[in-house]
Design a protein around this motif. Sequence first.
Motif: not given
Length: 205
Positions: A138-139, A141-142, A145, A168, A173, A175, A177-178
């Motif tokens: 999880f990034t 930014q994720a 969020e 994902g 994916a 990664d 993301d948010a």
Amino acid sequence: EAAKFARERKVPYFGICFGMQMAVIEAARNIAGIAKASSTEFGPTPDAVVFVDEAQHLSPSLLDEIRILADAEGRTNRLQVVLVGQPELQAKLRLPDTRQIAQRVTTRCTIDPLDRDGVAGYVAHRLQVAGGGDRVRFTPQAIDELVAASGGVPRLINRICSAALERGAAAQALDIDAALVTAAALENGIDRKSTRLNSSHVKRY
């Protein structure tokens, strides 16, 4: 028949039969005055702990039955009952009908919502246990969020993360993301306003 099967094969049996036995034992002790009344099925056994999850949904009458059960075997410290539930459980235990069981609660613990570091650590641990810690992430930014959407509540974190991982996987994916987290939260009917309101009512006792 089930109780007989369990008794003959020395298999622990906990069910309606157990409740009936407890009722008979309570009557013998408190009405007939037989202080040492018991059952052969309550012979020398290790101490037991009964966990009652989602206890906030129990009716006052059912909570009182749990009190009777705990009273019957709690005198010898052979049975401990742990009620696990949402903050609404505290409100239920303040009702007049649940006064007796509330008076018997010796320890009260509250799990506060996780902060950002706690959420990040929790997600990393769950990914590692699931075997995806080295492949999926999880990034930052994720995580931000996720904190905002879940309010730091583990149950909501689990729901959002599961949905985000499914999205994902569909997008191939690695990664998360948010945007995926936001979509996952909305898919589960979770919004920032409601989680902020709910988490602000969590109190420490």
